[in-house]
Design a protein around this motif. Structure first.
Motif, PDB file in Angstrom:
ATOM      1  N   GLY A  10       0.512  -1.407  -0.319  1.00 62.14           N
ATOM      2  CA  GLY A  10      -0.072   0.048   0.591  1.00 62.14           C
ATOM      3  C   GLY A  10       0.807   1.106   0.029  1.00 62.14           C
ATOM      4  O   GLY A  10       1.496   1.691   0.943  1.00 62.14           O
ATOM      5  N   GLY A  12      -0.359   4.186  -0.241  1.00 57.68           N
ATOM      6  CA  GLY A  12      -1.371   5.459   0.909  1.00 57.68           C
ATOM      7  C   GLY A  12      -0.547   6.204   1.839  1.00 57.68           C
ATOM      8  O   GLY A  12       0.471   5.929   2.001  1.00 57.68           O
ATOM      9  N   HIS A  13      -1.653   6.504   2.956  1.00 53.47           N
ATOM     10  CA  HIS A  13      -1.293   7.445   3.830  1.00 53.47           C
ATOM     11  C   HIS A  13      -0.337   6.725   4.787  1.00 53.47           C
ATOM     12  O   HIS A  13       0.855   6.777   5.326  1.00 53.47           O
ATOM     13  N   GLY A  14      -1.320   4.976   5.625  1.00 56.90           N
ATOM     14  CA  GLY A  14      -0.373   4.445   6.201  1.00 56.90           C
ATOM     15  C   GLY A  14       1.589   4.197   5.664  1.00 56.90           C
ATOM     16  O   GLY A  14       1.915   3.574   5.901  1.00 56.90           O
ATOM     17  N   ARG A  36      -0.642  -0.349  -5.674  1.00 58.03           N
ATOM     18  CA  ARG A  36      -1.698  -0.460  -6.545  1.00 58.03           C
ATOM     19  C   ARG A  36      -1.263   0.684  -8.048  1.00 58.03           C
ATOM     20  O   ARG A  36      -1.670   0.257  -9.218  1.00 58.03           O
ATOM     21  N   ASP A  37      -1.528   1.295  -7.378  1.00 65.58           N
ATOM     22  CA  ASP A  37      -1.824   2.818  -7.458  1.00 65.58           C
ATOM     23  C   ASP A  37      -0.165   3.021  -8.925  1.00 65.58           C
ATOM     24  O   ASP A  37       0.829   2.759  -8.825  1.00 65.58           O
ATOM     25  N   LYS A  49     -11.915  17.466  -2.193  1.00 69.96           N
ATOM     26  CA  LYS A  49     -11.095  19.315  -1.887  1.00 69.96           C
ATOM     27  C   LYS A  49     -10.779  20.242  -3.331  1.00 69.96           C
ATOM     28  O   LYS A  49     -11.591  20.455  -3.961  1.00 69.96           O
ATOM     29  N   VAL A  82      -0.581  -6.737  -4.837  1.00 68.76           N
ATOM     30  CA  VAL A  82      -0.456  -8.565  -4.094  1.00 68.76           C
ATOM     31  C   VAL A  82      -1.485  -9.408  -4.430  1.00 68.76           C
ATOM     32  O   VAL A  82      -2.978  -8.797  -3.430  1.00 68.76           O
ATOM     33  N   ALA A 109      -3.211  -1.755   2.963  1.00 66.67           N
ATOM     34  CA  ALA A 109      -3.730  -1.464   1.994  1.00 66.67           C
ATOM     35  C   ALA A 109      -5.113  -0.818   2.045  1.00 66.67           C
ATOM     36  O   ALA A 109      -5.435  -0.759   0.437  1.00 66.67           O
ATOM     37  N   ARG A 130     -12.270   7.960  -4.389  1.00 64.13           N
ATOM     38  CA  ARG A 130     -10.890   7.133  -4.066  1.00 64.13           C
ATOM     39  C   ARG A 130      -9.337   7.399  -4.159  1.00 64.13           C
ATOM     40  O   ARG A 130      -8.366   7.753  -3.649  1.00 64.13           O
ATOM     41  N   ASP A 279      -6.882   2.332   7.609  1.00 61.94           N
ATOM     42  CA  ASP A 279      -8.183   1.807   7.218  1.00 61.94           C
ATOM     43  C   ASP A 279      -9.316   0.469   8.297  1.00 61.94           C
ATOM     44  O   ASP A 279      -9.962   0.439   7.996  1.00 61.94           O
ATOM     45  N   GLU A 296     -11.272   5.541  10.039  1.00 65.28           N
ATOM     46  CA  GLU A 296     -10.563   6.359   8.573  1.00 65.28           C
ATOM     47  C   GLU A 296     -10.434   7.365   9.382  1.00 65.28           C
ATOM     48  O   GLU A 296     -10.979   8.363   8.313  1.00 65.28           O
ATOM     49  N   SER A 297      -8.823   7.590   8.995  1.00 67.39           N
ATOM     50  CA  SER A 297      -8.854   8.945   9.188  1.00 67.39           C
ATOM     51  C   SER A 297      -7.070   8.757   8.672  1.00 67.39           C
ATOM     52  O   SER A 297      -6.258   8.059   9.118  1.00 67.39           O
ATOM     53  N   VAL A 298      -6.893  10.066   7.877  1.00 69.85           N
ATOM     54  CA  VAL A 298      -5.333   9.985   8.281  1.00 69.85           C
ATOM     55  C   VAL A 298      -4.296  10.175   9.434  1.00 69.85           C
ATOM     56  O   VAL A 298      -2.987   9.759   9.395  1.00 69.85           O
ATOM     57  N   PHE A 325      -9.944  14.286  13.281  1.00 68.94           N
ATOM     58  CA  PHE A 325      -9.673  14.354  11.697  1.00 68.94           C
ATOM     59  C   PHE A 325     -11.049  15.909  11.833  1.00 68.94           C
ATOM     60  O   PHE A 325     -10.629  16.763  11.967  1.00 68.94           O
ATOM     61  N   TRP A 326     -10.117  16.025  10.065  1.00 72.07           N
ATOM     62  CA  TRP A 326     -10.908  17.533   9.975  1.00 72.07           C
ATOM     63  C   TRP A 326     -12.008  17.316   7.681  1.00 72.07           C
ATOM     64  O   TRP A 326     -11.837  15.922   7.453  1.00 72.07           O
TER      65      TRP A 326
HETATM   66  C1  LIG Z   1     -11.646  11.673  -1.296  1.00 69.25           C
HETATM   67  C2  LIG Z   1     -11.158  11.281   0.446  1.00 69.25           C
HETATM   68  C3  LIG Z   1     -11.257  12.059   1.248  1.00 69.25           C
HETATM   69  C4  LIG Z   1     -10.501  12.334   2.671  1.00 69.25           C
HETATM   70  N1  LIG Z   1     -10.208  13.093   3.433  1.00 69.25           N
HETATM   71  C5  LIG Z   1     -10.106  13.416   4.532  1.00 69.25           C
HETATM   72  C6  LIG Z   1     -10.147  13.726   5.481  1.00 69.25           C
HETATM   73  O1  LIG Z   1     -10.557  15.123   5.564  1.00 69.25           O
HETATM   74  N2  LIG Z   1      -9.227  13.898   7.235  1.00 69.25           N
HETATM   75  C7  LIG Z   1      -8.696  12.661   7.087  1.00 69.25           C
HETATM   76  O2  LIG Z   1      -8.087  12.757   8.501  1.00 69.25           O
HETATM   77  N3  LIG Z   1      -8.949  11.964   6.225  1.00 69.25           N
HETATM   78  C8  LIG Z   1      -9.817  11.739   4.926  1.00 69.25           C
HETATM   79  N4  LIG Z   1      -9.730  10.791   4.335  1.00 69.25           N
HETATM   80  C9  LIG Z   1      -8.800  10.051   4.521  1.00 69.25           C
HETATM   81  C10 LIG Z   1      -8.183   8.731   4.495  1.00 69.25           C
HETATM   82  O3  LIG Z   1      -7.447   9.817   3.361  1.00 69.25           O
HETATM   83  C11 LIG Z   1      -7.906   7.944   4.993  1.00 69.25           C
HETATM   84  O4  LIG Z   1      -7.923   7.201   5.978  1.00 69.25           O
HETATM   85  C12 LIG Z   1      -6.318   7.471   4.689  1.00 69.25           C
HETATM   86  O5  LIG Z   1      -5.690   7.017   3.904  1.00 69.25           O
HETATM   87  C13 LIG Z   1      -6.057   6.013   4.673  1.00 69.25           C
HETATM   88  O6  LIG Z   1      -4.924   5.736   4.907  1.00 69.25           O
HETATM   89  P1  LIG Z   1      -4.346   3.734   4.217  1.00 69.25           P
HETATM   90  O7  LIG Z   1      -2.865   3.904   4.197  1.00 69.25           O
HETATM   91  O8  LIG Z   1      -5.263   3.095   5.007  1.00 69.25           O
HETATM   92  O9  LIG Z   1      -4.264   3.680   2.793  1.00 69.25           O
HETATM   93  P2  LIG Z   1      -4.710   4.750   1.442  1.00 69.25           P
HETATM   94  O10 LIG Z   1      -4.720   6.195   1.900  1.00 69.25           O
HETATM   95  O11 LIG Z   1      -6.272   4.506   1.290  1.00 69.25           O
HETATM   96  O12 LIG Z   1      -3.593   3.429   0.772  1.00 69.25           O
HETATM   97  C14 LIG Z   1      -3.836   2.279   0.366  1.00 69.25           C
HETATM   98  C15 LIG Z   1      -3.148   2.413  -0.589  1.00 69.25           C
HETATM   99  O13 LIG Z   1      -3.174   0.293  -0.958  1.00 69.25           O
HETATM  100  C16 LIG Z   1      -3.324  -0.231  -2.399  1.00 69.25           C
HETATM  101  N5  LIG Z   1      -3.760  -1.334  -2.517  1.00 69.25           N
HETATM  102  C17 LIG Z   1      -5.228  -1.596  -2.463  1.00 69.25           C
HETATM  103  N6  LIG Z   1      -5.241  -2.965  -1.683  1.00 69.25           N
HETATM  104  C18 LIG Z   1      -3.480  -3.634  -2.639  1.00 69.25           C
HETATM  105  C19 LIG Z   1      -3.266  -4.628  -3.251  1.00 69.25           C
HETATM  106  N7  LIG Z   1      -3.628  -5.888  -2.783  1.00 69.25           N
HETATM  107  N8  LIG Z   1      -1.588  -4.678  -2.984  1.00 69.25           N
HETATM  108  C20 LIG Z   1      -0.786  -3.490  -3.791  1.00 69.25           C
HETATM  109  N9  LIG Z   1      -1.652  -2.593  -3.113  1.00 69.25           N
HETATM  110  C21 LIG Z   1      -2.583  -2.631  -2.584  1.00 69.25           C
HETATM  111  C22 LIG Z   1      -4.061   1.068  -2.206  1.00 69.25           C
HETATM  112  O14 LIG Z   1      -4.374   1.363  -4.129  1.00 69.25           O
HETATM  113  C23 LIG Z   1      -3.161   2.396  -1.646  1.00 69.25           C
HETATM  114  O15 LIG Z   1      -3.233   2.976  -2.521  1.00 69.25           O
HETATM  115  C24 LIG Z   1     -10.610  10.840   3.019  1.00 69.25           C
HETATM  116  C25 LIG Z   1     -10.033  10.076   1.958  1.00 69.25           C
HETATM  117  C26 LIG Z   1     -10.411   9.731   0.736  1.00 69.25           C
HETATM  118  C27 LIG Z   1     -10.079   8.915  -0.170  1.00 69.25           C
END
Ligand SMILES: Cc1cc2nc3c(=O)[nH]c(=O)nc-3n(C[C@H](O)[C@H](O)[C@H](O)COP(=O)(O)OP(=O)(O)OC[C@H]3O[C@@H](n4cnc5c(N)ncnc54)[C@H](O)[C@@H]3O)c2cc1C
Length: 408
Positions: A10, A12-14, A36-37, A49, A82, A109, A130, A279, A296-298, A325-326
């Motif tokens: 993944g 993303g943020h995490g 995956r991105d 936003k 994966v 993920a 997303r 998340d 579900e938050s940053v 959260f914001w």
């Molecule tokens: C449009 C939007 C607005 C948001 N606004 C806010 C906000 O204002 N404030 C706030 O606190 N939170 C906000 N959030 C929530 C916040 O972005 C998420 O809580 C945060 O991104 C979670 O991080 P994560 O690493 O768990 O997942 P993600 O950031 O979603 O990252 C997961 C990553 O894993 C990848 N992935 C998935 N499955 C696989 C696999 N099998 N193999 C390889 N890669 C894979 C995905 O493609 C993705 O890149 C928002 C979310 C969205 C979508």
């Protein structure tokens, strides 16, 4: 087969924060981030936003410049999904057949947008919000003249998208199945405030609105049909009805994953050498009285990333982080701290008509959360009340002339 000392799944943020935190905590082994991105790690909040509004270029929402990862010797394996984990052999398999061996795995993920199950849900013109690619597709449709939008879902993402679409001059109908927006995350005062605000801004906001199906002309969306038979004509539909945690691969590998992956206070899953964060991580949260929840938050993604990285680096510290959260809608900045779920009393501080106020949530007399609208001072000072689970007389909290910091 290539071996990495740590693989983060993944980007993303995490995931990004986990890779970074491993290095910050002195991890000198090899690290790969597999995602995956197509793009290097980027922030998701701006997608509904500033990025949708085209107030921020993509480069400005990158979590770090692309070169940063190279400098930190973190291999970015992009466009790589994966599909299998062999937790005994400590091997992951990618969609294209490549296999990688790991010593430690961090599963970050996230989740996939929940899809409508009705007919027409797959028509062109129906979008989730997303990934960058989702929003690029929306922008492309707006550039090609789409002006009549239906937003399905009155959660944060749906409301933020509706606000941007109004700013861009679209006609917007927002459909919420329940009897108020933000019902899952906020109290009634906040819901009513945002409903009024969106209506004032020209959104046709419908509560208790059930979607029967999406209508199309064979390929593209032409309207949304409601359960009562009404058809709302539109060119674009945005669906914001939550996510499904991306845990299928872990479940197949044998992880305990009832609704998300169950993790302990160090973000360890039930599989050996596999941490799970963000998340999808189902954890006991002290701000929810120890209930197993997903956040579900940053904030949660970043703090869990730090917890997992410390654990891997031999310096375990249990996850204990104040939830915050914001959300930005129009000129309103909402900041929330704590968890309001399960509250038994609310106190309104300030007047919503001034567009600057806070809702304070109490449970058994203790402050458990605040929702602050254009009220930064309340947010900063209220955070301490939440962290102290402070018992404060409601009259004091209600008195906007009495600063919250004097209530601790
Ligand atoms: C449009 C939007 C607005 C948001 N606004 C806010 C906000 O204002 N404030 C706030 O606190 N939170 C906000 N959030 C929530 C916040 O972005 C998420 O809580 C945060 O991104 C979670 O991080 P994560 O690493 O768990 O997942 P993600 O950031 O979603 O990252 C997961 C990553 O894993 C990848 N992935 C998935 N499955 C696989 C696999 N099998 N193999 C390889 N890669 C894979 C995905 O493609 C993705 O890149 C928002 C979310 C969205 C979508």
């Amino acid at each position: 087969m290539e071996h990495y000392d740590a693989i983060v799944v993944g980007t993303g943020h995490g995931g990004a924060q986990a890779a970074l935190a491993l290095r910050q905590n002195g991890f000198t082994g090899s690290i790969a981030m597999v995602g995956r991105d197509k793009e290097p790690p980027y922030e998701r909040p701006p997608l509904s936003k500033e990025y949708l509004a085209r107030e921020k270029e993509f480069e400005r929402i990158l979590i770090r410049p692309a070169k940063f990862w190279e400098d930190k010797q973190i291999d970015l394996l992009l466009e790589s999904e994966v599909v299998v984990i062999d937790a005994q052999a400590k091997i992951i398999s990618l969609h294209d057949g490549r296999m990688l061996e790991y010593s430690e795995l961090i599963w970050a993920a996230g989740g996939s947008p929940r899809k409508l199950t009705c007919s027409g849900a797959e028509l062109a013109g129906v979008h989730a919000v997303r990934d960058k690619s989702d929003v690029d597709a929306i922008i492309c449709q707006l550039d090609n003249g789409a002006r009549r939008a239906v937003v399905i879902g009155g959660g944060y993402i749906g409301l933020e998208a509706a606000a941007v679409l109004r700013k861009l001059g679209c006609d917007v109908v927002l459909l919420e199945a329940l009897d108020r927006v933000l019902a899952r995350v906020a109290g009634e005062e906040l819901s009513r405030f945002f409903e009024n605000e969106h209506r004032r801004q020209g959104v046709d906001l419908r509560l208790g609105a059930l979607v029967d199906c999406i209508e199309g002309d064979g390929s593209r969306v032409t309207g949304v049909k409601l359960a009562d038979g009404e058809v709302i004509a539109c060119d674009i539909v945005i669906v914001g009805i939550g996510i499904v945690p991306a845990v299928g691969v872990l479940v197949d590998a044998g992880a305990n994953a009832p609704n998300g992956v169950a993790v302990d206070e160090f973000c360890r899953s039930s599989l050996p050498h596999v941490h799970a964060i963000g998340d999808l991580a189902l954890h006991a949260n002290s701000f929810a009285e120890g209930a197993m929840i997903r956040l579900e938050s940053v904030q949660n993604a970043n703090d869990m990333a730090n917890t997992a990285a410390r654990d891997i680096c031999g310096n375990p510290v249990p996850y204990e982080a104040t939830p915050w959260f914001w959300s930005n809608q129009y000129d309103l900045k909402l900041q929330t701290v704590g968890l309001s779920v399960g509250h038994d009393q609310t106190v309104l501080r300030g007047d919503p008509a001034t567009r600057s106020f806070s809702v304070i949530y109490l449970k058994a007399g203790k402050v458990v959360a605040l929702d602050c609208v254009n009220a930064m001072k309340d947010y900063v000072q209220g955070r301490k009340l939440v962290e102290a689970r402070a018992e404060v007389a409601p009259e004091l909290l209600r008195n906007a002339d009495h600063q919250l910091k004097h209530c601790v």
